[in-house]
Design a protein around this motif. Structure first.
Motif, PDB file in Angstrom:
ATOM      1  N   TYR A 289       0.850  -1.195   0.000  1.00 45.52           N
ATOM      2  CA  TYR A 289       0.000   0.000   0.000  1.00 45.52           C
ATOM      3  C   TYR A 289       0.884   1.242   0.000  1.00 45.52           C
ATOM      4  O   TYR A 289       1.581   1.537   0.974  1.00 45.52           O
ATOM      5  N   HIS A 290       0.843   1.991  -1.108  1.00 44.31           N
ATOM      6  CA  HIS A 290       1.601   3.241  -1.228  1.00 44.31           C
ATOM      7  C   HIS A 290       0.624   4.418  -1.227  1.00 44.31           C
ATOM      8  O   HIS A 290      -0.386   4.380  -1.936  1.00 44.31           O
ATOM      9  N   HIS A 291       0.950   5.438  -0.435  1.00 40.32           N
ATOM     10  CA  HIS A 291       0.029   6.578  -0.281  1.00 40.32           C
ATOM     11  C   HIS A 291       0.816   7.843   0.020  1.00 40.32           C
ATOM     12  O   HIS A 291       2.045   7.818   0.213  1.00 40.32           O
ATOM     13  N   TYR A 292       0.101   8.956   0.061  1.00 38.76           N
ATOM     14  CA  TYR A 292       0.701  10.264   0.344  1.00 38.76           C
ATOM     15  C   TYR A 292       1.664  10.224   1.543  1.00 38.76           C
ATOM     16  O   TYR A 292       1.427   9.528   2.536  1.00 38.76           O
ATOM     17  N   MET A 293       2.716  11.011   1.450  1.00 42.44           N
ATOM     18  CA  MET A 293       3.619  11.349   2.562  1.00 42.44           C
ATOM     19  C   MET A 293       4.563  10.218   2.963  1.00 42.44           C
ATOM     20  O   MET A 293       5.306  10.356   3.937  1.00 42.44           O
ATOM     21  N   HIS A 430      -4.706   8.777  -1.146  1.00 48.99           N
ATOM     22  CA  HIS A 430      -4.732  10.106  -0.534  1.00 48.99           C
ATOM     23  C   HIS A 430      -4.529  10.061   0.980  1.00 48.99           C
ATOM     24  O   HIS A 430      -4.456  11.119   1.629  1.00 48.99           O
ATOM     25  N   TYR A 431      -4.432   8.890   1.554  1.00 46.04           N
ATOM     26  CA  TYR A 431      -4.214   8.741   2.996  1.00 46.04           C
ATOM     27  C   TYR A 431      -2.847   9.318   3.369  1.00 46.04           C
ATOM     28  O   TYR A 431      -1.857   9.124   2.660  1.00 46.04           O
ATOM     29  N   THR A 432      -2.767  10.020   4.506  1.00 49.57           N
ATOM     30  CA  THR A 432      -1.522  10.691   4.904  1.00 49.57           C
ATOM     31  C   THR A 432      -0.970  10.213   6.251  1.00 49.57           C
ATOM     32  O   THR A 432       0.032  10.746   6.725  1.00 49.57           O
ATOM     33  N   GLY A 433      -1.602   9.224   6.861  1.00 54.23           N
ATOM     34  CA  GLY A 433      -1.195   8.814   8.206  1.00 54.23           C
ATOM     35  C   GLY A 433      -0.167   7.699   8.235  1.00 54.23           C
ATOM     36  O   GLY A 433       0.481   7.368   7.241  1.00 54.23           O
ATOM     37  N   ALA A 434      -0.022   7.098   9.420  1.00 54.09           N
ATOM     38  CA  ALA A 434       0.920   6.006   9.645  1.00 54.09           C
ATOM     39  C   ALA A 434       0.344   4.698   9.105  1.00 54.09           C
ATOM     40  O   ALA A 434      -0.831   4.626   8.717  1.00 54.09           O
ATOM     41  N   GLU A 435       1.162   3.654   9.119  1.00 53.65           N
ATOM     42  CA  GLU A 435       0.734   2.356   8.580  1.00 53.65           C
ATOM     43  C   GLU A 435      -0.108   1.622   9.632  1.00 53.65           C
ATOM     44  O   GLU A 435       0.304   0.600  10.183  1.00 53.65           O
ATOM     45  N   ASP A 436      -1.262   2.157   9.901  1.00 52.12           N
ATOM     46  CA  ASP A 436      -2.170   1.639  10.921  1.00 52.12           C
ATOM     47  C   ASP A 436      -3.323   0.922  10.224  1.00 52.12           C
ATOM     48  O   ASP A 436      -4.252   1.561   9.716  1.00 52.12           O
ATOM     49  N   GLN A 438      -5.816  -0.817  11.315  1.00 48.69           N
ATOM     50  CA  GLN A 438      -7.125  -0.588  11.919  1.00 48.69           C
ATOM     51  C   GLN A 438      -7.729   0.725  11.426  1.00 48.69           C
ATOM     52  O   GLN A 438      -8.880   0.786  10.989  1.00 48.69           O
ATOM     53  N   LEU A 439      -6.934   1.778  11.467  1.00 49.26           N
ATOM     54  CA  LEU A 439      -7.405   3.094  11.049  1.00 49.26           C
ATOM     55  C   LEU A 439      -7.716   3.114   9.553  1.00 49.26           C
ATOM     56  O   LEU A 439      -8.751   3.634   9.122  1.00 49.26           O
ATOM     57  N   ILE A 440      -6.835   2.525   8.770  1.00 50.84           N
ATOM     58  CA  ILE A 440      -6.977   2.549   7.308  1.00 50.84           C
ATOM     59  C   ILE A 440      -8.263   1.852   6.865  1.00 50.84           C
ATOM     60  O   ILE A 440      -8.970   2.326   5.972  1.00 50.84           O
ATOM     61  N   THR A 441      -8.576   0.742   7.502  1.00 49.56           N
ATOM     62  CA  THR A 441      -9.775  -0.001   7.105  1.00 49.56           C
ATOM     63  C   THR A 441     -11.038   0.554   7.762  1.00 49.56           C
ATOM     64  O   THR A 441     -12.098   0.607   7.125  1.00 49.56           O
ATOM     65  N   ASP A 442     -10.937   0.998   9.002  1.00 50.48           N
ATOM     66  CA  ASP A 442     -12.114   1.540   9.685  1.00 50.48           C
ATOM     67  C   ASP A 442     -12.574   2.848   9.049  1.00 50.48           C
ATOM     68  O   ASP A 442     -13.781   3.139   8.985  1.00 50.48           O
ATOM     69  N   LYS A 443     -11.640   3.653   8.587  1.00 47.76           N
ATOM     70  CA  LYS A 443     -11.979   4.954   8.005  1.00 47.76           C
ATOM     71  C   LYS A 443     -12.183   4.894   6.489  1.00 47.76           C
ATOM     72  O   LYS A 443     -12.408   5.930   5.855  1.00 47.76           O
ATOM     73  N   GLY A 444     -12.101   3.703   5.923  1.00 45.71           N
ATOM     74  CA  GLY A 444     -12.430   3.553   4.516  1.00 45.71           C
ATOM     75  C   GLY A 444     -11.340   3.905   3.527  1.00 45.71           C
ATOM     76  O   GLY A 444     -11.602   4.017   2.329  1.00 45.71           O
ATOM     77  N   TRP A 445     -10.106   4.087   4.001  1.00 49.22           N
ATOM     78  CA  TRP A 445      -9.019   4.343   3.060  1.00 49.22           C
ATOM     79  C   TRP A 445      -8.753   3.106   2.204  1.00 49.22           C
ATOM     80  O   TRP A 445      -8.227   3.215   1.096  1.00 49.22           O
ATOM     81  N   CYS A 446      -9.099   1.971   2.723  1.00 50.81           N
ATOM     82  CA  CYS A 446      -9.171   0.737   1.935  1.00 50.81           C
ATOM     83  C   CYS A 446     -10.536   0.142   2.250  1.00 50.81           C
ATOM     84  O   CYS A 446     -10.803  -0.239   3.389  1.00 50.81           O
ATOM     85  N   GLY A 447     -11.420   0.113   1.267  1.00 44.98           N
ATOM     86  CA  GLY A 447     -12.768  -0.345   1.568  1.00 44.98           C
ATOM     87  C   GLY A 447     -13.628  -0.501   0.328  1.00 44.98           C
ATOM     88  O   GLY A 447     -13.232  -0.131  -0.791  1.00 44.98           O
ATOM     89  N   TRP A 448     -14.812  -1.048   0.531  1.00 45.48           N
ATOM     90  CA  TRP A 448     -15.771  -1.257  -0.553  1.00 45.48           C
ATOM     91  C   TRP A 448     -16.609   0.008  -0.753  1.00 45.48           C
ATOM     92  O   TRP A 448     -17.110   0.582   0.206  1.00 45.48           O
TER      93      TRP A 448
END
Length: 471
Positions: A289-293, A430-436, A438-448
């Motif tokens: 998973y490659h993303h911003y920052m 477009h996600y800019t946070g850490a490799e978390d 839980q956060l990535i999937t809960d907030k829909g950065w990777c999702g349906w």
């Protein structure tokens, strides 16, 4: 070659035995027949050692010690031949709590993976039957001496309710098989007094074949192993247009950490959408998973297509199609200048790129061709279920989609042929946070996402990378 239990469920247990045995050969001459005879005799000695009472298995990070050839006797006392792999794991966890070795890592969502129990192979040096007084002998003779350490690495896939006795029997059986494989490789590749070290590699093949171990001579490039890989494809009845046995395809065990820090396959923890009469069509294999920052590069607001391209490049690298590292933003820009798509001033800029540029870079850097799907407005994407499903079924690569000023990565679709309903599995760069995870999937950065995810009036270009036809 070792083939695991293919009937084991995903919630099973992987038993892995690692260690070294010294291969010591004394040659009276460099005659090829003589050398091969000595090598075979030495491997037979090693097989006898493996079957002897001196063999010891330890479980790293725990007090468990097992003598598999002494009726599977073990310490501590609660470990018996009828104890299960689950009992062994409980013993390991109990020791972690007592010794304070328990992991302090933040708990969160984890990948649904198999448990791994690691064993270490050792040999007892003391022997009560030998005389207590040392004996020194001196022999003078001419010859050649060869010594190397064999890196043993055996794997068995099983279930947590299997007994310690059965687990040890299977591990030792695989160990003997691996020594046989190493002997074959040594006899085939010995030249003069040089002997390449036989090295085991694990590969996960499509079901029902499962986890397979192959022994290659160390130091040989994939190109030098092509004929042998063709034999493996024939043996396992695999198509010859996909590189199942390249070293980049080596299986990554669930308990191993990726050293580069990138998340792999975050979509694997997601719940699939519930749609009537629908089927899933997903990316095949491993990607990062490659993303911003990331990589100390501030590309927020302009680098989303670069990041989607990096995710695609990681897929081709980790499936063994290419050896090229995932390109940086500057390398991507340089590639576009090299093919004549951009002026030299583009290098080092913060200019966007789109699907056509992604296609050009994949071709220039990786030799990968792509198809482009043009969609005049976002509302039409809902009717592209069949084309997208077919892509993931036949090619299985991540798709880059660009529209307006945004780019995303499509990892799959859930599509109903009867109703036309569709959901898209989106990886958002477009996600800019850490490799978390839980956060990535809960907030829909990777999702349906549903069809309304797309701008209904914007045009979109989709870059659909094609698999090279290589073995």
């Amino acid at each position: 070659m070792v083939v695991s239990d293919s009937n084991t469920t995903a919630a099973g247990t992987i038993l892995r035995l690692k260690g070294q045995l010294d291969l010591k050969c004394q040659f009276d001459s460099t005659d090829e027949l003589h050398m091969k005879t000595v090598i075979s005799r030495t491997f037979e000695t090693l097989r006898r050692k493996v079957r002897s009472d001196s063999l010891v298995l330890t479980v790293p990070g725990s007090p468990v010690i097992i003598w598999p050839n002494k009726d599977v006797s073990a310490t501590p006392e609660e470990m018996t031949p009828t104890s299960t792999c689950e009992d062994l794991q409980r013993c390991m966890k109990a020791d972690e709590e007592v010794t304070g070795k328990k992991s302090t890592k933040k708990k969160g969502k984890k990948m649904l993976t198999e448990n791994v129990i690691n064993f270490h192979l050792m040999m007892e040096l003391s022997n009560p039957g030998l005389p207590s007084v040392p004996t020194l002998t001196r022999t003078i003779q001419n010859g050649h001496f060869l010594q190397t350490a064999l890196p043993l690495d055996c794997v068995v896939r099983t279930t947590c309710n299997k007994t310690l006795k059965i687990a040890c029997e299977r591990l030792l059986k695989e160990l003997i098989v691996q020594l046989n494989e190493m002997e074959d490789v040594s006899l085939q590749h010995v030249k003069g007094t040089a002997l390449p070290v036989p090295q085991p590699f694990h590969f996960l093949l499509p079901e029902p074949k499962g986890l397979v171990t192959v022994v290659y001579p160390a130091g040989l490039h994939d190109d030098q192993l092509e004929s042998y890989r063709k034999e493996l494809h024939q043996r396992f009845e695999l198509p010859e247009d996909r590189p199942y046995f390249r070293k980049a395809n080596v299986y990554h065990f669930p308990d191993e950490v990726y050293k580069d820090g990138y998340l792999r396959n975050p979509h694997a923890v997601l719940t699939h959408p519930a749609m009537e009469n629908s089927k899933l069509y997903l990316v095949q294999g491993i990607y990062s998973y490659h993303h911003y920052m990331q990589d100390r590069t501030d590309d927020s607001g302009w680098g989303c297509a670069y990041r989607s391209l990096q995710t695609i490049c990681s897929w081709f690298q980790q499936q063994g199609y290419v050896e090229h590292a995932v390109p940086t933003h500057l390398e991507i820009q340089q590639a576009l200048v090299d093919v004549g798509d951009k002026q030299a001033s583009f290098i080092g800029s913060r200019q966007w790129i789109g699907s056509i540029e992604v296609q050009a870079v994949l071709d220039q850097l990786l030799g990968v061709t792509s198809k482009i799907m043009f969609v005049s407005q976002g509302s039409e994407l809902a009717s592209k279920g069949r084309e997208l499903a077919n892509h993931f079924l036949t090619e299985g690569t991540p798709i880059m989609i660009g529209g307006g000023v945004l780019a995303h990565t499509i990892l799959g679709v859930a599509w109903s042929e009867t109703t036309g309903q569709i959901r898209y599995l989106i990886l958002d760069p477009h996600y800019t946070g850490a490799e978390d995870l839980q956060l990535i999937t809960d907030k829909g950065w990777c999702g349906w996402k549903g069809p309304d995810f797309w701008d209904q009036t914007a045009y979109y270009n989709l870059c659909l990378p094609q698999r090279p036809k290589v073995i």
